[in-house]
Scaffold this active site. Structure first.
Site, PDB file in Angstrom:
ATOM      1  N   ARG A 125      -0.355  -9.435  13.580  1.00 44.40           N
ATOM      2  CA  ARG A 125      -0.617  -8.177  12.858  1.00 44.40           C
ATOM      3  C   ARG A 125      -1.639  -8.383  11.744  1.00 44.40           C
ATOM      4  O   ARG A 125      -2.535  -7.573  11.555  1.00 44.40           O
ATOM      5  CB  ARG A 125       0.682  -7.648  12.225  1.00 44.40           C
ATOM      6  CG  ARG A 125       1.649  -7.004  13.184  1.00 44.40           C
ATOM      7  CD  ARG A 125       2.422  -5.869  12.532  1.00 44.40           C
ATOM      8  NE  ARG A 125       3.291  -6.244  11.418  1.00 44.40           N
ATOM      9  CZ  ARG A 125       4.524  -6.736  11.554  1.00 44.40           C
ATOM     10  NH1 ARG A 125       5.026  -6.918  12.767  1.00 44.40           N
ATOM     11  NH2 ARG A 125       5.253  -7.025  10.496  1.00 44.40           N
ATOM     12  N   ARG A 152     -11.141   4.431   9.830  1.00 44.82           N
ATOM     13  CA  ARG A 152     -10.819   3.197  10.521  1.00 44.82           C
ATOM     14  C   ARG A 152     -12.075   2.444  10.952  1.00 44.82           C
ATOM     15  O   ARG A 152     -12.023   1.263  11.249  1.00 44.82           O
ATOM     16  CB  ARG A 152      -9.989   3.502  11.769  1.00 44.82           C
ATOM     17  CG  ARG A 152      -8.567   3.024  11.663  1.00 44.82           C
ATOM     18  CD  ARG A 152      -7.814   3.164  12.957  1.00 44.82           C
ATOM     19  NE  ARG A 152      -6.527   3.798  12.763  1.00 44.82           N
ATOM     20  CZ  ARG A 152      -5.540   3.281  12.047  1.00 44.82           C
ATOM     21  NH1 ARG A 152      -5.680   2.111  11.453  1.00 44.82           N
ATOM     22  NH2 ARG A 152      -4.419   3.926  11.902  1.00 44.82           N
ATOM     23  N   ARG A 156      14.102  -7.700  11.300  1.00 42.57           N
ATOM     24  CA  ARG A 156      13.473  -6.869  12.333  1.00 42.57           C
ATOM     25  C   ARG A 156      12.788  -7.736  13.373  1.00 42.57           C
ATOM     26  O   ARG A 156      12.166  -8.753  13.049  1.00 42.57           O
ATOM     27  CB  ARG A 156      12.429  -5.936  11.699  1.00 42.57           C
ATOM     28  CG  ARG A 156      13.059  -4.747  11.021  1.00 42.57           C
ATOM     29  CD  ARG A 156      12.087  -3.610  10.773  1.00 42.57           C
ATOM     30  NE  ARG A 156      10.700  -3.991  10.799  1.00 42.57           N
ATOM     31  CZ  ARG A 156       9.763  -3.465  10.009  1.00 42.57           C
ATOM     32  NH1 ARG A 156      10.097  -2.562   9.128  1.00 42.57           N
ATOM     33  NH2 ARG A 156       8.518  -3.820  10.103  1.00 42.57           N
ATOM     34  N   LYS A 178       0.823  -1.209   0.000  1.00 43.96           N
ATOM     35  CA  LYS A 178       0.000   0.000   0.000  1.00 43.96           C
ATOM     36  C   LYS A 178       0.860   1.264   0.000  1.00 43.96           C
ATOM     37  O   LYS A 178       0.558   2.240  -0.691  1.00 43.96           O
ATOM     38  CB  LYS A 178      -0.897  -0.036   1.248  1.00 43.96           C
ATOM     39  CG  LYS A 178      -1.873   1.082   1.337  1.00 43.96           C
ATOM     40  CD  LYS A 178      -2.617   0.998   2.651  1.00 43.96           C
ATOM     41  CE  LYS A 178      -1.702   1.343   3.824  1.00 43.96           C
ATOM     42  NZ  LYS A 178      -2.429   1.756   5.031  1.00 43.96           N
ATOM     43  N   ARG A 195      11.901 -11.040   5.033  1.00 42.94           N
ATOM     44  CA  ARG A 195      12.656  -9.805   4.823  1.00 42.94           C
ATOM     45  C   ARG A 195      13.935  -9.767   5.670  1.00 42.94           C
ATOM     46  O   ARG A 195      13.907 -10.062   6.860  1.00 42.94           O
ATOM     47  CB  ARG A 195      11.747  -8.632   5.213  1.00 42.94           C
ATOM     48  CG  ARG A 195      12.209  -7.279   4.807  1.00 42.94           C
ATOM     49  CD  ARG A 195      11.045  -6.318   4.757  1.00 42.94           C
ATOM     50  NE  ARG A 195      10.279  -6.284   6.015  1.00 42.94           N
ATOM     51  CZ  ARG A 195       9.124  -5.649   6.145  1.00 42.94           C
ATOM     52  NH1 ARG A 195       8.590  -5.022   5.133  1.00 42.94           N
ATOM     53  NH2 ARG A 195       8.493  -5.648   7.312  1.00 42.94           N
TER      54      ARG A 195
END
Ligand SMILES: [Zn+2]
Length: 225
Positions: A173, A90, A162, A15, A128
């Site tokens: 998440r 939201r 991370r 996004k 990642r």
């Protein structure tokens, strides 16, 4: 007619890349509620006082407060040709508020959902790795380094992950995002404003769909149509 673009997509759906392309190529400002609340709180008036007291109590800003700040920010000159919303709406209450604002501003809302299957989202995020020296980003599934766990340019630097990108945290998440976003997707489906774009493709392919949507060319019928 100018456009309000409500850009939606799970973490890792790309996004942010699409928002950046829209900003660069269509010169539309991106309005992030987090940023404008922070900026607005620095001023000296009653609205800023209100924001600061909510922040001091560690509370989430109410729909009403966020709505007023969004209305004020999007009434500025740079938003006249349209704007991209990030982090707003939201809730369906905020989405209804945005309908009123759009009508007042003479803007048309396009809700765009960058759709990526959760299995792919998990690989994009958990795979990642980055080089601590040059910051180059790798992905062990999609863009692996030549030597396992080492940067192509800095063979002695071990790639880093991370702390937030572990499978457990990523899953939480994604589940949180799906749960919070489902009512909004239903809302925009119901109002006929929802466009789902296939987010598994390259950024340029996705962007070309976004352009078609904004030019009112139909990309793909909504599944429920
Ligand atoms: Zn490097």
């Amino acid at each position: 007619m100018s456009k309000i673009i409500v850009l939606m997509g799970a973490p890792g759906a790309g996004k942010g890349t699409q928002a950046r392309l829209l900003q660069e190529r269509l010169h539309l400002p991106q309005i992030s509620t987090g940023d404008i609340l922070r900026a607005r709180a620095e001023q000296q008036d009653s609205l800023a006082d209100e924001i600061r007291s909510v922040q001091a109590e560690g509370k989430l800003a109410s729909d009403d407060l966020v709505g007023r700040v969004v209305q004020e920010r999007t009434s500025q000159e740079d938003c006249r040709q349209g704007y991209i919303l990030d982090g707003f709406p939201r809730t369906t209450a905020q989405a209804e508020m945005l309908e009123g604002l759009a009508a007042k501003q003479g803007n048309d809302i396009s809700a765009i959902f960058v759709d990526v299957p959760s299995e792919l989202l998990e690989k994009r995020t958990t795979g990642r790795r980055s080089c601590p020296v040059c910051g180059e980003i790798y992905n062990i599934y999609f863009k692996p380094p030549k030597v396992d766990n080492a940067c192509d340019q800095h063979p002695n630097a071990l790639l880093e992950q991370r702390a937030d990108d572990t499978p457990e945290k990523v899953r939480v998440r994604l589940e949180t995002y799906a749960r919070e976003t489902a009512p909004l997707l239903d809302y925009y489906q119901g109002t006929g404003r929802l466009h789902r774009v296939d987010g598994t493709r390259s950024p340029e392919e996705i962007y070309s769909d976004l352009e078609k949507i904004l030019n009112n060319e139909v990309v793909r019928a909504n599944p429920a149509d």
